[in-house]
Design a protein around this motif. Structure first.
Motif, PDB file in Angstrom:
ATOM      1  N   LEU A 159      56.977   1.775   0.568  1.00 18.96           N
ATOM      2  CA  LEU A 159      58.180   1.233   0.193  1.00 18.96           C
ATOM      3  C   LEU A 159      58.097  -0.072  -0.281  1.00 18.96           C
ATOM      4  CD1 LEU A 159      60.476   2.115   3.236  1.00 18.96           C
ATOM      5  CD2 LEU A 159      60.762   2.909   0.577  1.00 18.96           C
ATOM      6  N   ARG A 160      57.301  -0.787   0.067  1.00 19.32           N
ATOM      7  CA  ARG A 160      56.792  -2.365  -0.564  1.00 19.32           C
ATOM      8  C   ARG A 160      56.450  -2.072  -1.875  1.00 19.32           C
ATOM      9  NH1 ARG A 160      54.414  -5.319   4.683  1.00 19.32           N
ATOM     10  NH2 ARG A 160      56.361  -5.182   6.238  1.00 19.32           N
ATOM     11  N   GLU A 161      55.666  -1.107  -2.259  1.00 20.26           N
ATOM     12  CA  GLU A 161      55.071  -0.947  -3.680  1.00 20.26           C
ATOM     13  C   GLU A 161      55.956  -0.386  -4.742  1.00 20.26           C
ATOM     14  OE1 GLU A 161      51.532   1.199  -2.820  1.00 20.26           O
ATOM     15  OE2 GLU A 161      50.538  -0.634  -2.094  1.00 20.26           O
ATOM     16  N   MET A 162      57.181   0.298  -4.153  1.00 21.48           N
ATOM     17  CA  MET A 162      58.093   1.203  -4.896  1.00 21.48           C
ATOM     18  C   MET A 162      58.916   0.085  -5.732  1.00 21.48           C
ATOM     19  SD  MET A 162      60.580   4.034  -3.567  1.00 21.48           S
ATOM     20  CE  MET A 162      59.233   4.746  -2.697  1.00 21.48           C
ATOM     21  N   CYS A 163      59.164   0.376  -6.904  1.00 16.20           N
ATOM     22  CA  CYS A 163      60.374  -0.155  -7.533  1.00 16.20           C
ATOM     23  C   CYS A 163      61.943   0.509  -6.897  1.00 16.20           C
ATOM     24  CB  CYS A 163      60.194  -0.147  -9.019  1.00 16.20           C
ATOM     25  SG  CYS A 163      58.790  -0.851  -9.917  1.00 16.20           S
ATOM     26  N   VAL A 164      62.802  -0.486  -7.031  1.00 13.95           N
ATOM     27  CA  VAL A 164      64.034   0.063  -6.405  1.00 13.95           C
ATOM     28  C   VAL A 164      64.608   1.160  -7.331  1.00 13.95           C
ATOM     29  CG1 VAL A 164      66.361  -0.727  -5.755  1.00 13.95           C
ATOM     30  CG2 VAL A 164      64.468  -2.152  -5.478  1.00 13.95           C
ATOM     31  N   PRO A 165      64.998   2.158  -6.850  1.00 12.67           N
ATOM     32  CA  PRO A 165      65.483   3.324  -7.786  1.00 12.67           C
ATOM     33  C   PRO A 165      66.916   2.801  -8.092  1.00 12.67           C
ATOM     34  CG  PRO A 165      64.541   4.359  -5.974  1.00 12.67           C
ATOM     35  CD  PRO A 165      64.515   2.917  -5.422  1.00 12.67           C
ATOM     36  N   HIS A 166      67.360   2.545  -9.294  1.00  9.61           N
ATOM     37  CA  HIS A 166      68.529   1.916  -9.935  1.00  9.61           C
ATOM     38  C   HIS A 166      69.020   3.135 -10.894  1.00  9.61           C
ATOM     39  CE1 HIS A 166      70.903  -1.707 -11.500  1.00  9.61           C
ATOM     40  NE2 HIS A 166      71.623  -0.973 -10.900  1.00  9.61           N
ATOM     41  N   LEU A 167      70.087   3.590 -10.627  1.00  6.82           N
ATOM     42  CA  LEU A 167      70.684   4.448 -11.397  1.00  6.82           C
ATOM     43  C   LEU A 167      71.138   3.900 -12.651  1.00  6.82           C
ATOM     44  CD1 LEU A 167      71.641   7.589 -11.890  1.00  6.82           C
ATOM     45  CD2 LEU A 167      73.771   6.898 -10.612  1.00  6.82           C
ATOM     46  N   LEU A 168      71.825   2.731 -12.871  1.00  3.50           N
ATOM     47  CA  LEU A 168      72.284   2.357 -13.814  1.00  3.50           C
ATOM     48  C   LEU A 168      71.052   1.898 -14.884  1.00  3.50           C
ATOM     49  CD1 LEU A 168      75.585   0.204 -12.623  1.00  3.50           C
ATOM     50  CD2 LEU A 168      75.346   2.678 -13.770  1.00  3.50           C
ATOM     51  N   LEU A 169      70.194   1.189 -14.131  1.00  2.00           N
ATOM     52  CA  LEU A 169      69.178   0.873 -14.992  1.00  2.00           C
ATOM     53  C   LEU A 169      68.531   2.092 -15.750  1.00  2.00           C
ATOM     54  CD1 LEU A 169      67.144  -1.224 -16.010  1.00  2.00           C
ATOM     55  CD2 LEU A 169      65.681  -0.995 -13.857  1.00  2.00           C
ATOM     56  N   ALA A 170      68.461   3.227 -14.768  1.00  2.71           N
ATOM     57  CA  ALA A 170      67.920   4.516 -15.556  1.00  2.71           C
ATOM     58  C   ALA A 170      68.737   5.027 -16.726  1.00  2.71           C
ATOM     59  CB  ALA A 170      67.416   5.433 -14.502  1.00  2.71           C
ATOM     60  N   CYS A 171      70.190   4.703 -16.510  1.00  4.44           N
ATOM     61  CA  CYS A 171      70.773   5.069 -17.725  1.00  4.44           C
ATOM     62  C   CYS A 171      70.673   4.283 -19.129  1.00  4.44           C
ATOM     63  CB  CYS A 171      72.443   5.135 -17.189  1.00  4.44           C
ATOM     64  SG  CYS A 171      72.895   6.132 -15.779  1.00  4.44           S
ATOM     65  N   ARG A 172      70.622   2.946 -18.655  1.00  4.23           N
ATOM     66  CA  ARG A 172      70.328   2.055 -19.762  1.00  4.23           C
ATOM     67  C   ARG A 172      69.151   2.509 -20.565  1.00  4.23           C
ATOM     68  NH1 ARG A 172      72.580  -1.924 -16.136  1.00  4.23           N
ATOM     69  NH2 ARG A 172      70.569  -2.485 -15.614  1.00  4.23           N
ATOM     70  N   GLN A 173      68.083   2.720 -19.687  1.00  2.00           N
ATOM     71  CA  GLN A 173      66.793   3.099 -20.610  1.00  2.00           C
ATOM     72  C   GLN A 173      66.961   4.402 -21.428  1.00  2.00           C
ATOM     73  OE1 GLN A 173      64.102   3.509 -17.200  1.00  2.00           O
ATOM     74  NE2 GLN A 173      63.889   1.322 -16.826  1.00  2.00           N
ATOM     75  N   LEU A 174      67.647   5.287 -20.768  1.00  4.64           N
ATOM     76  CA  LEU A 174      67.800   6.447 -21.806  1.00  4.64           C
ATOM     77  C   LEU A 174      68.935   6.202 -22.842  1.00  4.64           C
ATOM     78  CD1 LEU A 174      68.581   9.168 -18.817  1.00  4.64           C
ATOM     79  CD2 LEU A 174      66.519   9.002 -20.389  1.00  4.64           C
ATOM     80  N   ALA A 175      69.842   5.227 -22.526  1.00  3.65           N
ATOM     81  CA  ALA A 175      70.687   4.937 -23.818  1.00  3.65           C
ATOM     82  C   ALA A 175      69.653   4.091 -24.927  1.00  3.65           C
ATOM     83  CB  ALA A 175      71.652   4.214 -23.406  1.00  3.65           C
ATOM     84  N   LYS A 176      68.559   3.271 -24.621  1.00  4.40           N
ATOM     85  CA  LYS A 176      67.841   2.824 -25.517  1.00  4.40           C
ATOM     86  C   LYS A 176      67.249   3.906 -26.535  1.00  4.40           C
ATOM     87  CE  LYS A 176      67.419  -1.547 -22.626  1.00  4.40           C
ATOM     88  NZ  LYS A 176      66.359  -2.065 -22.264  1.00  4.40           N
ATOM     89  N   GLY A 177      67.020   5.020 -26.035  1.00  3.67           N
ATOM     90  CA  GLY A 177      66.465   5.904 -27.020  1.00  3.67           C
ATOM     91  C   GLY A 177      65.120   5.700 -27.339  1.00  3.67           C
TER      92      GLY A 177
END
Length: 1450
Positions: free
Chosen positions: A775-793
């Motif tokens: 858990l300490r090594e994991m990045c926080v699963p962030h849905l909106l951040l994942a959506c922004r990454q998909l929107a960047k193409g």
């Protein structure tokens, strides 16, 4: 093992036994029925004399009289009998369309259809039992030789019953099976090889269990039927001969129509189980994704599809219980020493469990946790399973589930939420009750009294009759109790959380153990009454306490197990070892103010808006021991002992035993096991937190979940996660909020693990658990951040490499849909599955494939495939298959996926996932914005080859109607589909007008236009989603269904007298039925926001009734109840309909909308009284301001009393206190005394005149208009005339109310005008006083009181004031004008009788009205005490009561 309490609902006696007074004691059977998602109990009682009673609750549904004592009563369905709505409106939970009732007797079966038709089927042999099929009945009969045989009756009760055939398992080295017919011996036919005794037939799936006497083993069979079978109907025989029926040779001669194919034979041997002692279970944990096995290998896709359902077989004679997984036949539980078993559902509200965790109305099969699961059966030599080969990739993998293209005959569809999850077991030796979930015993169950909470000490001998979560217990001394087990949380947070944990936790053992702890420590604590309150969720607080307790136990010493939990609830800090004595002091020794500032009560109340101005009250100061412990722990002066430091959650219920606490009791979850999967537990809660963000209805659930996750992140030293939750809800950092939610443990946790310290400054233990390290090594699963990454193409990969972001786990519906949509819109569907998952969590399809043995072509003659006997919600499978075929055609058609815009592919994805417009409106902006853009683009550029659902989704219902009509003309199966729930009421009208079948059969959409709004539970469920009382009120106030009455017939009554008594009883009930409109108007006030293009329909007022046991509806005889008596009932019905209209923002009612209702009522032959009431209701809601006065005169020109009354009062109510000149003239025209002397005489009825006077009062309300006041004073004492002779009292009272409206509560300002003097004269009587100015001028022009031409020629009234007419009006006007003024001068002039002589000259009701008038004026002197009431009684009455003998009666 911990104990879970269940409560007794009271001693149980079958209602049929009470109703029939059956002292000998018959047999009863409790079954479940579903209505609007609520499971209720129904009872079939069979008396010893052959009488049968079908009851629901404590109401008789229907009664029967059988020639002999019946063996079994059950519901069934036949495709040849049209389905109708039953009298109870319910349906069996397990099946669909069970609309017939069958009564099994030893020699016959009676089938009763809803239409009243009765079919008699003679049994060829002595009948033993019967089971309903999806299209018929399966009979178990016994021959004179003692052998058991099965006979199937399929299609219609008059069809020829036929013997079944059994298909054996294939021999070694063979790929197909052989069949043998179950012929009846002794009829000249060769005996078949089959020797099977059926013990159980499933109502949800085509499965059966039989017993093989030769092998002494049980076997599982798949029910299959002949394709395109020809039914042969035979005439009914008269009396069957002894031994065999006349149909027996034909039964054996005709080919079989039902085949039972053996799938598996259990290895254990022994005696047979009793009839129906086999249960089909669907535990939620069994439907999870592939869990880790012992070898660490994941299961195959076939076994995943097969996993989910369990088959429990209970042999009562040996006390053995076998539970095996369906299709794989893996025995997971084998128990001995069981006395009784009973399957249970979690609760009686299916809507709570059927709703998707994100609130979607559709349940796509590919999504995890879908309700309607499907199993595809595949046999050797059969058609291959469909694939996406040949379709454009990778878009086909995103839009299409190939399994949905499977032929319907090979698909078994079922709703897992309607199947039992739990199994309640009663031990033989100990007589203890245990709760079984899947293959694990969760806990022991103790029975307690619901009222006093005392545990039952009796030894129980039997349990059964399971309906939902209720069951029956019978003690050894003969007492029977109806009990309820709280198995489902009332808290929406806990319900969603436990469901997510059961479905997603990789460890099966952890899911079972954690579910057991939740059942013991959380559910029985929550009452459920305050579950809707975010501030008081007892069940959720108990769950948080459990999670923290288990986490502390897991983190202590690396998760070492111990029988005694190391962290108990401590009353003081003295249990903390290694501390000086002066530091081990209780916080109560601190100053009172300091103790108050550190209490949990202050932590909860200080956030109240009432104390926002008190700066000192905003402080929170933990108690001194907590502060000292926090400082010591921060300095590493001692071990971190959480629960030993401070109390756990402080219970708000003072009556609860504080010693019964999770910190002190035993928990079933092993600490080491939790520590191994702590990262999975935390990640499931985090993903659920991200999922709830996407739905507006779940926004209220987020703060408490964020507080729990912040506490866990703080305790596990996860600064990134803690900062993530604090960014969304900064209040989670507040120690006082933690104290209010988690008690002293929360205050300790929030202080020791301070938010401003990072992991580098805190003293971390030398050994960190691998799960915590992950858990300490994991990045926080962030849905909106994942959506922004998909929107960047194209820049998405660079972004991932830059921040090290892993793929967001797509395990919940809305988050998965959002990511899929953005992939399609960004044309990145090919990147869907290239990134590895960030954890072991993943989703699975609810469709699986099961391999079954093949059947030889010679089995069916002529050779034909043997499809499965249809069972379950096949309509959903048909709709899903048709939708999948349409998507497949779209993928193959021009211009193809490469040439279509991205929004069109996104639209197909929404259609495939059954998304409606109502769902989109409830989504948060992150998800709704891209969807709405797609819908807007699709609405501007629609194509002609889309699905019908796509047109509904984009709002083009006109194109949907055209597409629906084209499919119907082409004979396509899509025309028989259901109109999506997003379709409006206008669309349904168009479809019904076009003759499209199935247009009005959508139970998930809004009700039909002619339905009673009380019959539709959608708006009621949204407003009162947890209050059952509101639904009961809706049922009681419904006036659109016939009433059910019961009239006992005396022996000496003739048929004519009995019919007259029923009509008299029905006439009395009609009065009550007509009065329900008043309550309905109040209950549905402002509940509907109509569209300008839709009409507001008035529900019918039904005054007919039913008299059980007759099922027909009897109308009201006009001789007993004249039609004229229904005038005001119809008027009130129209008023109640209009009161539904909401006046909130967004509601726009036009003049054309109102006039359209008039034209529609005239065209459909509607009642003018109902439309008049509708106009009045709109006026009361203030909606008649859009109607000009010219339209009012069109209504008045009809000279219809109720319509004229409604128009006058409605317009005056909408323009109250406006003094509108046009409306004033309209009212004055209907008051003869206010017309000029030269005005021609016209007849105006009394109700219209009274309404006009009341309208004047409303128009001039609060104005104190002098001229109108003087005119109304004269109207109170108006003399009789020929123009209006009837109802003078009502007219005078209306004038009194109108006068009171002029000067409400402003009496002292009118004392100079001597207004009270005229009113007092009207109250007490006497000679007529001179009228005020305006009335005097009017009287000088026209004197109707003394002019012989205008005086009444029918009624002679002497000079003076008639107090019988004017006294009520004077009291009302005087009381309301001087209301709460405390004017002693006026109140003292209201004369109350002071002796017997005065009392003899006044009516009792007038005396009471005078006393009420005086009390309303002297408002401040009124006291809420009995002493004050006694003072209001005149002294002479008290003396007469004390000495009644002194009363002189002469």
């Amino acid at each position: 093992m911990a104990m879970k309490p269940c409560v007794t609902l009271g001693e149980f006696v079958p209602f049929g036994r009470e109703f029939l007074a059956d002292k000998d004691g018959g047999t009863h059977r409790l079954v479940s029925s579903e209505r609007d998602g609520i499971i209720a109990e129904e009872e079939f009682y069979i008396a010893t004399d052959g009488r049968i009673v079908w009851s629901s609750g404590r109401q008789i549904v229907q009664g029967f009289q059988a020639p002999s004592r019946a063996l079994h009563v059950f519901r069934c369905s036949f495709s040849g009998i049209p389905s109708e709505v039953s009298s109870t409106g319910g349906s069996s939970v397990g099946g669909s369309g069970n609309h017939c009732l069958a009564i099994l007797e030893p020699d016959r079966v009676s089938v009763h259809a809803p239409s009243g038709a009765e079919f008699l089927v003679h049994s060829p042999l002595r009948a033993l039992h019967a089971w309903p099929l999806a299209d018929g009945v399966l009979l178990l009969v016994a021959s004179p030789l003692g052998s058991h045989h099965a006979v199937a009756l399929v299609g219609h009760p008059l069809n020829l019953p036929r013997c079944v055939s059994y298909v054996d398992e294939p021999s070694p080295g063979m790929s197909s099976c052989s069949a043998s017919k179950d012929t009846i011996p002794g009829l000249g036919f060769p005996a078949g090889d089959a020797n099977v005794q059926l013990r159980w037939v499933c109502a949800e799936l085509p499965l059966a269990v039989g017993y093989l006497p030769e092998k002494r083993q049980h076997a599982v069979y798949l029910l299959r039927r002949r394709a395109n079978a020809v039914h042969t109907a035979v005439p009914e025989t008269g009396v069957a001969p002894s031994g065999f029926g006349l149909q027996a040779p034909a039964i054996c001669r005709e080919p079989s129509e039902v085949f039972l194919q053996r799938l598996h034979t259990f290895s254990f041997d022994g005696p047979p189980c009793e009839l129906d002692n086999v249960f089909l279970l669907a535990p939620e944990c069994e439907f999870s994704r592939s869990r880790s096995t012992g070898s660490g290998e994941a299961s195959s896709e076939a076994s995943l599809g097969a996993r989910g359902l369990l088959l429990a077989l209970f042999v009562r004679s040996t006390g053995q219980l076998i539970i095996a997984r369906l299709w794989t036949w893996e025995v997971i539980v084998s128990l001995d020493g069981i006395r009784a078993a009973c399957p249970l559902l979690p609760g009686d509200d299916l809507r709570v469990r059927q709703s998707c965790p994100s609130g979607l109305s559709g349940h796509p099969s590919r999504w995890h946790g879908a309700n309607h699961c499907r199993v595809v059966l595949q046999e050797p030599g059969g058609p291959p399973l469909p694939t996406s080969a040949g379709l454009p990739q990778p878009l086909a993998d995103v839009l299409l589930d190939p399994m949905e293209l499977t032929r319907t005959s090979a698909v078994l569809c079922f709703d897992r939420h309607k199947l039992p999850q739990y199994l309640l077991l009663l031990g033989e030796a100990t007589r203890e009750i245990s709760l079984l979930w899947g293959g694990v015993t969760l806990c022991q169950v103790e029975v307690a009294d619901a009222l006093i909470g005392r545990r039952k000490s009796e030894r129980f001998s039997w349990l059964g009759d399971g309906v939902a979560n209720r069951f029956t217990l019978i003690s050894e001394d003969g007492h029977s109790y109806r009990c309820a087990a709280p198995l489902q949380p009332h808290s929406p947070r806990l319900l969603g959380t436990t469901s997510a944990l059961a479905l997603l936790l990789p460890s099966e053992e952890l899911a079972y153990r954690l579910a057991g702890d939740v059942q013991v420590w959380c559910l029985h604590r929550g009452s459920g009454q305050n579950s809707s309150s975010d501030e008081d969720d007892e069940e959720w607080r108990r769950f948080c306490e459990l999670i923290f307790c288990l986490t502390e136990k897991a983190l202590a010493d690396g998760g070492g197990e111990s029988a005694d939990p190391p962290y108990k609830r401590a009353r003081t800090a003295a249990s903390r070892s290694g501390r000086p004595e002066e530091n081990r002091q209780d916080g109560s020794e601190s100053p009172d103010w300091e103790w108050l500032l550190g209490s949990a009560v202050h932590a909860r109340e200080r956030r109240d808006a009432r104390y926002s101005g008190l700066e000192s009250s905003q402080e929170f100061l933990p108690h001194s021991p907590l502060r000292q412990f926090a400082v010591d722990d921060a300095r590493n002066s001692g071990p971190l002992h959480a629960a030993a430091t401070a109390p756990a959650v402080e219970s708000r219920d003072t009556s609860t035993d504080v010693s019964d606490d999770v910190w002190e009791g035993r928990t079933a979850t092993p600490p080491r096991l939790l520590l191994q999967h702590l990262d999975d537990l935390f990640l499931v809660l985090h993903l659920l937190y991200e999922e709830w963000k996407l739905h507006t209805l779940h926004s209220r659930l987020l703060p408490q979940l964020a507080l729990l996750l912040y506490g866990l992140a703080t305790r596990l030293r996860l600064p990134l996660f803690a900062a993530f939750y604090a960014q969304d809800f900064p209040a989670v950092r507040d120690t006082a909020i933690a104290m209010a939610a988690f008690g002293g443990y929360g205050a300790w946790l929030w202080q020791v693990f301070a938010r401003d310290r990072g992991p580098q400054t805190q003293s971390a233990p030398s050994h960190t658990a691998p799960a915590v390290q992950r858990l300490r090594e994991m990045c926080v699963p962030h849905l909106l951040l994942a959506c922004r990454q998909l929107a960047k193409g194209s820049a998405v990969e660079a972004t991932k490499a830059e921040i090290g972001q892993q793929k967001f786990p797509e395990v919940f519906p809305l988050s998965s849909l959002l990511i899929s949509l953005l992939r399609l819109l960004s044309s990145r569907a090919d990147h869907g599955d290239r990134t590895p998952q960030s954890s072991s969590l993943s989703c699975r399809s609810s469709t699986g494939v099961v391999q079954i043995p093949g059947v030889q072509p010679s089995v069916a003659s002529p050779p034909s495939p043997l499809p499965c006997f249809s069972a379950g919600p096949q309509g959903l499978a048909l709709a899903g298959a048709e939708r999948a075929r349409a998507v497949s055609r779209w993928l193959r058609g021009p211009p193809g996926p490469a040439g279509c815009p991205p929004w069109e592919a996104a639209l197909m994805l929404l259609v495939q996932h059954q998304v409606a417009r109502a769902d989109v409106e409830l989504w948060s902006l992150a998800l709704a914005a891209p969807v709405q853009e797609c819908l807007r683009a699709a609405a501007e550029e629609p194509r002609s080859d889309w699905l019908v659902e796509a047109y509904y989704l984009i709002g083009r219902e006109d194109l949907a109607l055209l597409a629906q009509g084209s499919h119907a003309a082409a004979g396509d199966g899509a025309a028989d589909g259901i109109v999506p729930s997003g379709g409006s009421r206008r669309t349904k009208d168009l479809l019904e007008a076009a003759g499209v079948p199935g247009a009005g059969e959508d139970l998930l959409s809004s009700p039909s236009p002619t339905a009673d709004p009380m019959e539709s539970s959608e708006w009621l469920y949204r407003m009162f989603d947890r209050d059952r009382r509101a639904k009961e009120v809706a049922r009681l106030l419904s006036s659109s269904r016939p009433v059910t009455l019961r009239v006992l017939r005396r022996p000496e009554q003739t048929d004519l007298d009995f019919e007259q008594s029923k009509q008299s009883r029905l006439a009395q009930a009609a009065v009550r039925q007509a009065a329900l409109c008043v309550g309905r108007g109040a209950f549905t006030l402002g509940a509907v926001r109509p569209l300008p293009t839709e009409l507001l329909q008035t529900p019918p007022l039904v005054l007919s009734g039913r008299f059980p046991p007759q099922g027909g509806v009897q109308s009201l005889d006009p001789n007993h109840h004249k039609a004229e008596l229904n005038v005001w009932a119809e008027f009130s019905n129209g008023v109640a309909t209009a009161l539904q209209v909401s006046t909130g923002p967004g509601t726009e009612l036009t003049r054309g909308w109102i006039l359209h209702h008039k034209a529609e009522a005239a065209a459909n032959g509607g009642s003018a009284n109902t439309h008049g009431g509708f106009i009045l209701g709109l006026g009361l809601r203030g909606c008649l301001k859009v109607m000009p006065v010219a339209d009012c005169y069109k209504y008045l020109r009809l000279q219809h009393d109720t319509t004229s009354t409604a128009v006058i009062l409605g317009m005056a109510s909408s323009h109250i206190a406006s003094m509108d000149a046009g409306l004033t003239r309209m009212c004055c025209v209907h008051i003869p005394s206010m017309l000029p002397a030269t005005y021609s005489d016209m007849e105006i009825n009394s109700p219209v005149q009274s309404s006009a006077v009341m309208g004047i009062g409303l128009l001039f309300a609060g104005s104190a208009h002098r001229m109108m006041t003087e005119l109304l004073v004269a109207e109170i004492g108006r003399r009789p005339s020929d123009r209006a002779l009837n109802d003078r009292e009502g007219y005078s009272l209306a004038a009194g109310f109108a006068l009171a409206a002029f000067a409400w509560g402003s009496g002292p300002t009118h004392r100079a005008s001597q207004l009270h003097t005229w009113l007092l004269r009207y109250i007490h009587g006497g000679t007529a006083m001179p009228m005020p100015g305006a009335a005097t001028r009017r009287d000088s022009k026209q004197n109707p009181n003394h002019d012989p031409a205008t005086c009444s020629s029918l009624l002679s009234e002497p000079e003076g004031i008639n107090v019988s007419v004017t006294s009520p009006a004077g009291c009302v006007a005087l009381a309301l004008i001087f209301l709460r003024t405390n004017c002693e001068a006026v109140a003292s002039r209201v004369v109350i009788p002071q002796n017997v002589f005065q009392l003899d000259y006044i009516r009792p009701d007038f005396a009471m009205m005078r006393l009420v008038t005086r009390s309303l004026i002297m408002w401040d002197s009124v006291e809420a005490s009995e002493e004050w009431l006694q003072k209001q009684i005149p002294p002479f009455l008290s003396e007469l009561e004390a000495q009644p003998a002194h009363l002189d009666c002469s």
